[in-house]
Design a protein around this motif. Structure first.
Motif, PDB file in Angstrom:
ATOM      1  N   PRO A  15      -4.248  -9.116  -3.961  1.00 29.58           N
ATOM      2  CA  PRO A  15      -2.814  -9.142  -2.926  1.00 29.58           C
ATOM      3  C   PRO A  15      -2.131  -7.705  -2.421  1.00 29.58           C
ATOM      4  N   VAL A  16      -2.473  -6.707  -3.172  1.00 25.23           N
ATOM      5  CA  VAL A  16      -2.121  -5.336  -2.732  1.00 25.23           C
ATOM      6  C   VAL A  16      -2.676  -5.105  -1.193  1.00 25.23           C
ATOM      7  N   PHE A  17      -3.791  -5.549  -0.950  1.00 22.29           N
ATOM      8  CA  PHE A  17      -4.381  -5.402   0.359  1.00 22.29           C
ATOM      9  C   PHE A  17      -3.468  -5.715   1.393  1.00 22.29           C
ATOM     10  N   ASN A  18      -2.851  -6.819   1.355  1.00 25.27           N
ATOM     11  CA  ASN A  18      -2.081  -7.438   2.158  1.00 25.27           C
ATOM     12  C   ASN A  18      -0.414  -6.957   2.421  1.00 25.27           C
ATOM     13  N   ASN A  19      -0.303  -5.914   1.321  1.00 29.07           N
ATOM     14  CA  ASN A  19       1.204  -5.592   1.272  1.00 29.07           C
ATOM     15  C   ASN A  19       1.099  -4.083   1.675  1.00 29.07           C
ATOM     16  N   PRO A  20       1.180  -3.765   3.085  1.00 30.26           N
ATOM     17  CA  PRO A  20       1.177  -2.363   3.645  1.00 30.26           C
ATOM     18  C   PRO A  20       1.955  -1.404   2.672  1.00 30.26           C
ATOM     19  N   ASN A  21       3.097  -1.601   2.293  1.00 32.59           N
ATOM     20  CA  ASN A  21       3.681  -0.700   1.330  1.00 32.59           C
ATOM     21  C   ASN A  21       3.062  -0.405  -0.092  1.00 32.59           C
ATOM     22  N   LEU A  22       2.517  -1.505  -0.704  1.00 32.54           N
ATOM     23  CA  LEU A  22       1.945  -1.071  -1.962  1.00 32.54           C
ATOM     24  C   LEU A  22       0.109  -0.382  -1.568  1.00 32.54           C
ATOM     25  N   LEU A  23      -0.114  -1.151  -0.574  1.00 34.22           N
ATOM     26  CA  LEU A  23      -1.355  -0.437  -0.418  1.00 34.22           C
ATOM     27  C   LEU A  23      -1.393   1.223   0.138  1.00 34.22           C
ATOM     28  N   ARG A  24      -0.339   1.288   0.705  1.00 32.28           N
ATOM     29  CA  ARG A  24      -0.060   2.909   1.296  1.00 32.28           C
ATOM     30  C   ARG A  24       0.255   3.828  -0.085  1.00 32.28           C
ATOM     31  N   LEU A  25       1.111   3.077  -0.773  1.00 32.60           N
ATOM     32  CA  LEU A  25       1.319   3.857  -2.380  1.00 32.60           C
ATOM     33  C   LEU A  25       0.187   4.008  -2.988  1.00 32.60           C
ATOM     34  N   TRP A  26      -0.627   3.234  -3.117  1.00 36.00           N
ATOM     35  CA  TRP A  26      -1.894   3.033  -4.020  1.00 36.00           C
ATOM     36  C   TRP A  26      -2.713   3.946  -3.529  1.00 36.00           C
ATOM     37  N   LEU A  27      -2.841   4.325  -2.321  1.00 30.76           N
ATOM     38  CA  LEU A  27      -3.612   5.347  -1.903  1.00 30.76           C
ATOM     39  C   LEU A  27      -3.082   6.756  -1.976  1.00 30.76           C
ATOM     40  N   ILE A  28      -1.899   6.761  -2.026  1.00 31.08           N
ATOM     41  CA  ILE A  28      -1.354   7.925  -2.284  1.00 31.08           C
ATOM     42  C   ILE A  28      -1.510   8.398  -3.506  1.00 31.08           C
ATOM     43  N   CYS A  29      -1.216   7.499  -4.562  1.00 30.23           N
ATOM     44  CA  CYS A  29      -1.666   7.580  -6.141  1.00 30.23           C
ATOM     45  C   CYS A  29      -3.016   8.153  -6.614  1.00 30.23           C
ATOM     46  N   LEU A  30      -4.029   7.280  -5.643  1.00 30.59           N
ATOM     47  CA  LEU A  30      -5.391   7.832  -5.723  1.00 30.59           C
ATOM     48  C   LEU A  30      -5.722   9.367  -5.195  1.00 30.59           C
ATOM     49  N   THR A  31      -5.192   9.728  -4.128  1.00 32.41           N
ATOM     50  CA  THR A  31      -5.427  10.884  -3.671  1.00 32.41           C
ATOM     51  C   THR A  31      -4.405  12.062  -4.285  1.00 32.41           C
ATOM     52  N   GLU A  32      -3.456  11.704  -5.180  1.00 30.60           N
ATOM     53  CA  GLU A  32      -2.665  12.579  -5.764  1.00 30.60           C
ATOM     54  C   GLU A  32      -3.303  12.834  -6.987  1.00 30.60           C
TER      55      GLU A  32
END
Length: 280
Positions: A15-32
């Motif tokens: 479900p996170v893939f279809n939520n732009p806010n959660l997906l953006r935040l998840w990618l931020i976490c991975l890159t941090e």
């Protein structure tokens, strides 16, 4: 900001893939997240970071999330972004260790999904390669890869297994979101309304049944109408809880008194008008 990260294809089914806010935040976490063990200074404190961990705070996370976004796409407050981070924790993407000065975020299964082949310890394999034929070394390497895949399969199976220990808040939130049929997040006002319901100490099973009941009984006035706030459910739940605890009492005990009062009135009327009242 150098280096790279891996993304598992199964993210597209989450479900996170279809939520732009959660997906953006998840990618931020991975890159941090740190790719190796290191130390980081936070004020005058040294924080030991392991691979897959990073230190952040509400305001830092808020700034990172909004960086590069247009005004209309930016998050409105740091509390909102941090609530999204907590949502990722609830969805088992990461875990958060909170302190008074910072939050230590750990990406779950970092080693499983982000560790490249060069990071796998093949020291014993290399040692064996000096003593054994090449095919034995290849078999040992294949065994390591196979064990890694088995571990991944088992952990995915555990993810699919029902947990059954969600908090009352989480169960109420999940029920509300599933019936609302849109969005993955609740608002701060929704969260406060759920907390108020929990504080009323209403049995959880009643709350969940009444949420279904209220949605089932709701009659939308047009196609864009619907229950958009938990506050609407809160009123319906409280009404039902009040009705359940204030059932009409049995008033038969008062009937003899009323009957006696009526007889007294009739007897007085008969006496005043010279009418014989009663038998005999």
């Amino acid at each position: 900001m150098r280096g790279w990260i891996k993304l598992h294809r199964k993210l597209r089914g989450n479900p996170v893939f279809n939520n732009p806010n959660l997906l953006r935040l998840w990618l931020i976490c991975l890159t941090e997240a740190s790719h190796k063990s290191r130390q980081q200074m936070i004020g005058n404190q040294v924080v030991e970071l392991e691979p897959g961990q990073f230190v952040t705070g509400r305001f830092d996370l808020f700034d990172m999330f909004n960086d590069g976004l247009t005004k209309s796409d930016k998050a409105k407050s740091e509390r909102t972004v941090y609530r999204w981070l907590e949502k990722l924790e609830e969805m088992n993407f990461l875990s958060i260790k909170k302190t008074t000065k910072y939050s230590l975020v750990t990406i779950n299964k970092w080693a499983l999904y982000q560790q490249d082949d060069k990071s796998i310890d093949h020291s014993s394999d290399h040692q064996m390669s000096n003593e054994c034929p090449t095919n034995d070394h290849q078999m040992s390497t294949n065994k390591n890869v196979k064990n890694l895949r088995i571990k991944e399969y088992k952990e995915e199976e555990e993810e699919r297994s029902p947990v059954g220990n969600d908090s009352p808040f989480q169960q109420i939130e999940d029920k509300y979101l599933s019936r609302r049929g849109g969005g993955l997040m609740i608002t701060p006002n929704d969260a406060q309304a759920i907390e108020r319901i929990i504080q009323e100490q209403i049995p959880l099973e009643d709350v969940l049944v009444w949420i279904d009941e209220i949605f089932d009984q709701y009659r939308p006035r047009h196609r864009a109408d619907g229950i958009k706030s938990f506050s609407y459910l809160e009123k319906g739940i409280l009404d039902r809880w009040h009705a359940k605890n204030n059932q009409p009492s049995n008033i038969s005990e008062f009937k003899p008194k009323r009957q006696q009062d009526n007889l007294s009135v009739l007897e007085a009327y008969a006496k005043e008008n010279g009418i014989k009242f009663g038998g005999g």
